[in-house]
Design an enzyme around this catalytic site. Sequence first.
Site, short mmCIF file in Angstrom:
data_model
loop_
_atom_site.label_atom_id
_atom_site.label_comp_id
_atom_site.label_asym_id
_atom_site.label_seq_id
_atom_site.Cartn_x
_atom_site.Cartn_y
_atom_site.Cartn_z
N CYS A 409 -118.27 -59.45 -34.53
CA CYS A 409 -119.47 -60.29 -34.67
C CYS A 409 -119.27 -61.43 -35.68
O CYS A 409 -119.70 -62.56 -35.46
CB CYS A 409 -120.69 -59.46 -35.01
SG CYS A 409 -120.49 -58.35 -36.42
N ASP A 533 -127.68 -64.20 -32.20
CA ASP A 533 -127.06 -62.89 -32.33
C ASP A 533 -125.73 -62.84 -31.59
O ASP A 533 -125.69 -62.95 -30.36
CB ASP A 533 -128.01 -61.83 -31.76
CG ASP A 533 -127.64 -60.43 -32.19
OD1 ASP A 533 -126.45 -60.19 -32.48
OD2 ASP A 533 -128.54 -59.56 -32.24
N HIS A 535 -123.94 -60.33 -31.01
CA HIS A 535 -123.69 -59.01 -30.42
C HIS A 535 -124.02 -58.95 -28.93
O HIS A 535 -123.82 -57.91 -28.30
CB HIS A 535 -124.51 -57.94 -31.16
CG HIS A 535 -124.24 -57.88 -32.64
ND1 HIS A 535 -124.98 -58.59 -33.56
CD2 HIS A 535 -123.28 -57.23 -33.35
CE1 HIS A 535 -124.51 -58.36 -34.78
NE2 HIS A 535 -123.47 -57.54 -34.67
#
Length: 576
Positions: A409, A533, A535
């Site tokens: 990440c 994000d 992820h």
Amino acid sequence: MKPQIKVLNTVLQRLKTLNEPCFGKLFGIFTNNNLLILGLHLENDEGLNLNYSFPAEIDYCGIFEAYSEPFDQQTILKKCNNVEVTDNPIFLSVRLTIQNDIQCNLICNNQIHSTNYTTVDKQEVYSKFVHARLRGEFQLNCEQTEESIRASFADLRKLIASGMMAFTIAKLNVILVTNDSEMNGIIGINDDPAFGDICQEANTEGPQRKTKTNQLDIIDVSIMKKMSKDGEAKNHSPVVVLDKKKLSLLKIPIKIDFLALIHKETKLSKVYDVMLESAIKNLRLYESTLQEFIKDNNIIENSLNIPETLHFFPKDCNHFLTRIVFRQPEEKLKKSRESLHDILVLSKSTPMFRSANQYQFLIKPNGPLTNVHQGLKPTSNNGKLALVKGNYEYYHYCQNNMDDSGWGCAYRSLQTLASWFKLQGYTNTSVPTYNDIQKCLVQIGDKPSSFVGSRQWIGSTEVNFVLNSLLGVTSKILYVSSGEEMASKGPELVSHFETHGSPVMIGGGVLAHTILGVDYNQQTGDLKFLILDPHYTGSEDLNTIQSKGWCGWKGCDFWDKTAYYNMCLPQVPREV
């Protein structure tokens, strides 16, 4: 009939920044009794002329003057005499005050008459126009002298205007030729459709050209030379004259690469003449650039490097500007860029004319999405909104068929930050791969050699190291002892996005995210974060990314109260 005057809002915005007396040119396009003013440039002592850098159909149509004392009418009228595309040039007078009052005038019968104008924005303009990008190639062979170069370019222009050229529209079986041949100069279509209609058909044949950063309709056109021409006179036997002397030869390919701005209602049969204008304008730009370069540099025979054609679409201009650039020392290139900023009345706080700033015509079919926060609903926080400035790419888990779920990440957030600096033109360096990142950390001594090829995490400190080492970007690090303390960072984050505008990487616990902006309410102390994000593991589906919250507004409860966080705030250099 007097034309209706429309002025692009960015022209007015730049005129309002003037703070001392000056003259300049206005550039616009005539359509359906409307004169749309799209661009400007200041008179300058360096002799830099941008007449041939604007797309075809955008012509020198008037002047502006910023003044503190009453302007001299005779001087204005004299300067307007150089305007050739209209008998009624435009004169924008800018009275230097706190607000810079702007008055629109029309020159009629050698008199200055006040007239009204309306302001238009980029969307209103380009919803009615198509950009045609013309490309082709010719060969220049001549002596390396000013006179010979001038004569050779004149011959090229005559060739193009001779009726020997044809233009093909990419993806369609359509050829445009001179109107003295069949079907009004259109081969491949029986009727004469509007250019906007034919472009829409062409763009539905393949991937859409429009991007979220520039909603422009762009169509590719190629230039070809016809092998025969009806009624062409037979050539006589050549006459050879032998003249023994020492000379330097110039042999370079002339790559036509130019843009034209065409109203969507223009009939296809009329586009041939616009393409001729585009090619000839490109040759004039090429010639002036070549002559200036040879004059300013000591070029020996066959040592001239092939120049690069760059198309720019600066957001503070909202029109294309084409430059032909030879490889030169960075000091000279920087000086040239500074001159462009000055002449176009643009801020020097960010680069706009580096090679990395050139307009990206092609969209990578499997590349990262750009600016995925655009279109999100605003928050109800009623605070001060401060967002990322410019463009970035969204990097996330599992792109490029790489299984980095659970450990990559921070790498992905770093790639998003690096893409921002590349897309803004601060660097020509490609977005670093995982291997690039790991090798960099080993080379600077932060990690052991076994780190390369591993699945070890990195954090904000490593992101800072890599940005500095690979891109030359320094960063400020903000530390918070817990997620609860994030609520106190509103003023600092607002200041960062207003001053620098770069995305922020934040790492805490075992997770990393990218902050694209904040909404900070000073009265209540409430703070919302625009989170990107990394992820996300799905495809490049904007609807899923936004609707499922992979890019969206989060409150302070988004952060883990038991984890500490480090934020990497990349600092932006103030240079062109």
